[in-house]
Design a protein around this motif. Structure first.
Motif, PDB file in Angstrom:
ATOM      1  N   ASN A   9     -33.267 -32.672  21.529  1.00  0.00           N
ATOM      2  CA  ASN A   9     -32.026 -33.433  21.690  1.00  0.00           C
ATOM      3  C   ASN A   9     -32.177 -34.838  21.117  1.00  0.00           C
ATOM      4  N   LEU A  10     -33.354 -35.447  21.335  1.00  0.00           N
ATOM      5  CA  LEU A  10     -33.596 -36.776  20.786  1.00  0.00           C
ATOM      6  C   LEU A  10     -33.617 -36.744  19.260  1.00  0.00           C
ATOM      7  N   HIS A  11     -34.186 -35.681  18.695  1.00  0.00           N
ATOM      8  CA  HIS A  11     -34.197 -35.565  17.234  1.00  0.00           C
ATOM      9  C   HIS A  11     -32.784 -35.395  16.704  1.00  0.00           C
ATOM     10  N   ALA A  12     -31.968 -34.613  17.406  1.00  0.00           N
ATOM     11  CA  ALA A  12     -30.566 -34.441  16.992  1.00  0.00           C
ATOM     12  C   ALA A  12     -29.839 -35.778  17.041  1.00  0.00           C
ATOM     13  N   PHE A  13     -30.072 -36.548  18.092  1.00  0.00           N
ATOM     14  CA  PHE A  13     -29.475 -37.885  18.195  1.00  0.00           C
ATOM     15  C   PHE A  13     -29.910 -38.752  17.023  1.00  0.00           C
ATOM     16  N   LEU A  14     -31.197 -38.716  16.668  1.00  0.00           N
ATOM     17  CA  LEU A  14     -31.712 -39.530  15.569  1.00  0.00           C
ATOM     18  C   LEU A  14     -31.019 -39.198  14.255  1.00  0.00           C
ATOM     19  N   VAL A  15     -30.838 -37.912  13.984  1.00  0.00           N
ATOM     20  CA  VAL A  15     -30.208 -37.497  12.723  1.00  0.00           C
ATOM     21  C   VAL A  15     -28.741 -37.927  12.687  1.00  0.00           C
ATOM     22  N   VAL A  16     -28.021 -37.783  13.813  1.00  0.00           N
ATOM     23  CA  VAL A  16     -26.619 -38.219  13.859  1.00  0.00           C
ATOM     24  C   VAL A  16     -26.526 -39.717  13.598  1.00  0.00           C
ATOM     25  N   ALA A  17     -27.425 -40.488  14.232  1.00  0.00           N
ATOM     26  CA  ALA A  17     -27.399 -41.941  14.048  1.00  0.00           C
ATOM     27  C   ALA A  17     -27.727 -42.315  12.606  1.00  0.00           C
ATOM     28  N   GLN A  18     -28.670 -41.629  11.986  1.00  0.00           N
ATOM     29  CA  GLN A  18     -29.047 -41.942  10.609  1.00  0.00           C
ATOM     30  C   GLN A  18     -27.939 -41.567   9.627  1.00  0.00           C
ATOM     31  N   LEU A  51     -23.730 -43.127  23.988  1.00  0.00           N
ATOM     32  CA  LEU A  51     -24.595 -43.489  22.872  1.00  0.00           C
ATOM     33  C   LEU A  51     -23.812 -43.789  21.598  1.00  0.00           C
ATOM     34  N   PHE A  52     -22.645 -43.159  21.437  1.00  0.00           N
ATOM     35  CA  PHE A  52     -21.839 -43.356  20.220  1.00  0.00           C
ATOM     36  C   PHE A  52     -20.425 -43.779  20.586  1.00  0.00           C
ATOM     37  N   THR A  53     -19.867 -44.614  19.704  1.00  0.00           N
ATOM     38  CA  THR A  53     -18.445 -44.920  19.758  1.00  0.00           C
ATOM     39  C   THR A  53     -17.782 -44.108  18.659  1.00  0.00           C
ATOM     40  N   ARG A  54     -16.841 -43.228  19.046  1.00  0.00           N
ATOM     41  CA  ARG A  54     -16.240 -42.309  18.095  1.00  0.00           C
ATOM     42  C   ARG A  54     -14.781 -42.691  17.870  1.00  0.00           C
ATOM     43  N   THR A  55     -14.359 -42.712  16.632  1.00  0.00           N
ATOM     44  CA  THR A  55     -12.942 -42.828  16.275  1.00  0.00           C
ATOM     45  C   THR A  55     -12.658 -41.711  15.294  1.00  0.00           C
ATOM     46  N   THR A  56     -11.398 -41.570  14.893  1.00  0.00           N
ATOM     47  CA  THR A  56     -11.058 -40.520  13.925  1.00  0.00           C
ATOM     48  C   THR A  56     -11.648 -40.813  12.556  1.00  0.00           C
ATOM     49  N   ARG A  57     -12.001 -42.062  12.286  1.00  0.00           N
ATOM     50  CA  ARG A  57     -12.494 -42.437  10.960  1.00  0.00           C
ATOM     51  C   ARG A  57     -13.965 -42.835  10.934  1.00  0.00           C
ATOM     52  N   LEU A  61     -23.029 -46.609  16.761  1.00  0.00           N
ATOM     53  CA  LEU A  61     -23.855 -46.641  17.958  1.00  0.00           C
ATOM     54  C   LEU A  61     -23.351 -47.696  18.935  1.00  0.00           C
ATOM     55  N   THR A  62     -23.405 -47.362  20.211  1.00  0.00           N
ATOM     56  CA  THR A  62     -23.153 -48.363  21.240  1.00  0.00           C
ATOM     57  C   THR A  62     -24.394 -49.238  21.371  1.00  0.00           C
ATOM     58  N   GLN A  63     -24.345 -50.240  22.200  1.00  0.00           N
ATOM     59  CA  GLN A  63     -25.515 -51.088  22.416  1.00  0.00           C
ATOM     60  C   GLN A  63     -26.665 -50.266  22.983  1.00  0.00           C
ATOM     61  N   ALA A  64     -26.356 -49.375  23.933  1.00  0.00           N
ATOM     62  CA  ALA A  64     -27.394 -48.501  24.492  1.00  0.00           C
ATOM     63  C   ALA A  64     -27.928 -47.557  23.417  1.00  0.00           C
ATOM     64  N   GLY A  65     -26.995 -47.064  22.577  1.00  0.00           N
ATOM     65  CA  GLY A  65     -27.393 -46.170  21.493  1.00  0.00           C
ATOM     66  C   GLY A  65     -28.318 -46.852  20.495  1.00  0.00           C
ATOM     67  N   LYS A  67     -30.357 -49.316  21.109  1.00  0.00           N
ATOM     68  CA  LYS A  67     -31.671 -49.490  21.741  1.00  0.00           C
ATOM     69  C   LYS A  67     -32.461 -48.182  21.683  1.00  0.00           C
ATOM     70  N   LEU A  68     -31.785 -47.076  22.024  1.00  0.00           N
ATOM     71  CA  LEU A  68     -32.450 -45.774  21.982  1.00  0.00           C
ATOM     72  C   LEU A  68     -32.834 -45.410  20.553  1.00  0.00           C
ATOM     73  N   PHE A  69     -31.964 -45.702  19.598  1.00  0.00           N
ATOM     74  CA  PHE A  69     -32.234 -45.374  18.197  1.00  0.00           C
ATOM     75  C   PHE A  69     -33.511 -46.058  17.716  1.00  0.00           C
ATOM     76  N   GLY A  70     -33.684 -47.341  18.066  1.00  0.00           N
ATOM     77  CA  GLY A  70     -34.887 -48.062  17.640  1.00  0.00           C
ATOM     78  C   GLY A  70     -36.151 -47.421  18.186  1.00  0.00           C
ATOM     79  N   ALA A  71     -36.108 -47.023  19.455  1.00  0.00           N
ATOM     80  CA  ALA A  71     -37.286 -46.421  20.074  1.00  0.00           C
ATOM     81  C   ALA A  71     -37.570 -45.037  19.505  1.00  0.00           C
ATOM     82  N   VAL A  72     -36.504 -44.224  19.349  1.00  0.00           N
ATOM     83  CA  VAL A  72     -36.681 -42.849  18.866  1.00  0.00           C
ATOM     84  C   VAL A  72     -37.114 -42.829  17.401  1.00  0.00           C
ATOM     85  N   GLU A  73     -36.522 -43.690  16.577  1.00  0.00           N
ATOM     86  CA  GLU A  73     -36.894 -43.727  15.163  1.00  0.00           C
ATOM     87  C   GLU A  73     -38.362 -44.093  15.001  1.00  0.00           C
ATOM     88  N   GLN A  74     -38.816 -45.077  15.772  1.00  0.00           N
ATOM     89  CA  GLN A  74     -40.218 -45.489  15.687  1.00  0.00           C
ATOM     90  C   GLN A  74     -41.150 -44.367  16.154  1.00  0.00           C
TER      91      GLN A  74
END
Length: 294
Positions: A9-18, A51-57, A61-65, A67-74
């Motif tokens: 799940n963390l890897h899936a989150f990382l790919v979505v964020a990237q 973790l994400f702010t979603r709009t139609t366009r 990432l949210t602020q929490a997202g 923070k998590l992205f930095g830790a997971v990517e590393q």
């Protein structure tokens, strides 16, 4: 007990964020977009944050997202780096190779053959452990061992690394001048014979062959050692007759420092073998095998 995180799940989150896109991330992961959305929702529920702010366009990432992205990517980058190191280890001769054998094998066989090894393989470290007892190389963490062919444990893969070893009964000229030369093998029982104490506690019996008869002599003398080197030194000092592998006394015989007797009757041991437990060896051990092979 703390629940362990699902790293998929963390890897899936990382790919979505990237990718900043569920569509592109789903394609990269090889799953459907709806399945990916479900995974991210599960992760957000598990962590209790969005973790994400979603709009139609757009997707951000949210602020929490963040923070998590930095830790997971590393973390995943560190894992990738370690996996690359393992891949290099699988394909390149590198790392530690531990070999167990007797001390004289190290001195007279392994070191001469491996003297230039480190220049050709600077990333390989060799650990040569000298013991006169038989060890279980697997149980004691060795990659390989060296023994006579008839002493290699059953089920091991064995590679010959030497010719046969003939023994040599030798003593100094001074010794023979004082005590005379034995005329028959049995006469050795009346001489000062330098003993070799086995790890089992018994004495190494000197074996000779004459007219299809095997003659075993139990050394009778004032000196007993558990290694060949001090026995050789004692023989050169005139303290008695030693029974040693002939390749250890070549120089002394050539110089006349030692005299050999019963040459043709002396026992011949089989070749030394490098042995190891399976064919799927590391590139480092394979390089050692190739360097030692006859």
């Amino acid at each position: 007990m703390r629940q362990q995180e699902n790293y998929n799940n963390l890897h899936a989150f990382l790919v979505v964020a990237q990718e900043a896109s569920f569509t592109r991330a789903a394609g990269k992961l090889g799953i459907s977009q709806s399945a990916l959305s479900h995974i991210i929702k599960q992760l957000e529920t598990r962590l209790g944050v969005q973790l994400f702010t979603r709009t139609t366009r757009s997707l951000s990432l949210t602020q929490a997202g963040q923070k998590l992205f930095g830790a997971v990517e590393q973390g995943f980058q560190k894992i990738d780096n370690e996996l690359k190191k393992l891949a290099h280890f699988r394909t390149s001769p590198a790392g530690l190779v531990r070999i167990n054998t007797g001390s004289q094998v190290v001195n007279t066989l392994l070191l001469p053959k491996l003297a230039d090894f480190s220049e050709n393989y600077p990333d390989i470290q060799l650990e040569l452990i000298s013991e006169n007892r038989f060890v279980d190389i697997v149980a004691e963490g060795f990659d390989a061992g060296v023994r006579f062919g008839n002493a290699v444990a059953e089920g091991m893969i064995a590679v010959p690394i030497s010719a046969e070893t003939r023994m040599a009964a030798v003593a100094s000229p001074d010794y023979f001048h004082r005590y005379g030369f034995p005329k028959k093998v049995r006469d050795l029982e009346q001489h000062q014979c330098i003993g070799y104490r086995l790890d089992s506690g018994g004495l190494f019996l000197w074996e000779f062959h004459h007219n299809n008869e095997t003659i075993k002599i139990k050394p009778q003398g004032r000196w007993i050692f558990n290694e060949d080197t001090p026995a050789l030194i004692a023989a050169k000092k005139g303290l008695g007759i030693a029974y040693l592998p002939e390749d250890q006394v070549v120089a002394e015989l050539a110089s006349g420092e030692l005299i050999r007797i019963f040459s043709e009757q002396s026992h011949v041991f089989p070749s030394f073998y490098l042995y190891y437990p399976h064919r799927n060896v590391s590139p480092a051990l394979r390089a050692v095998i190739d360097a030692l092979r006859m």
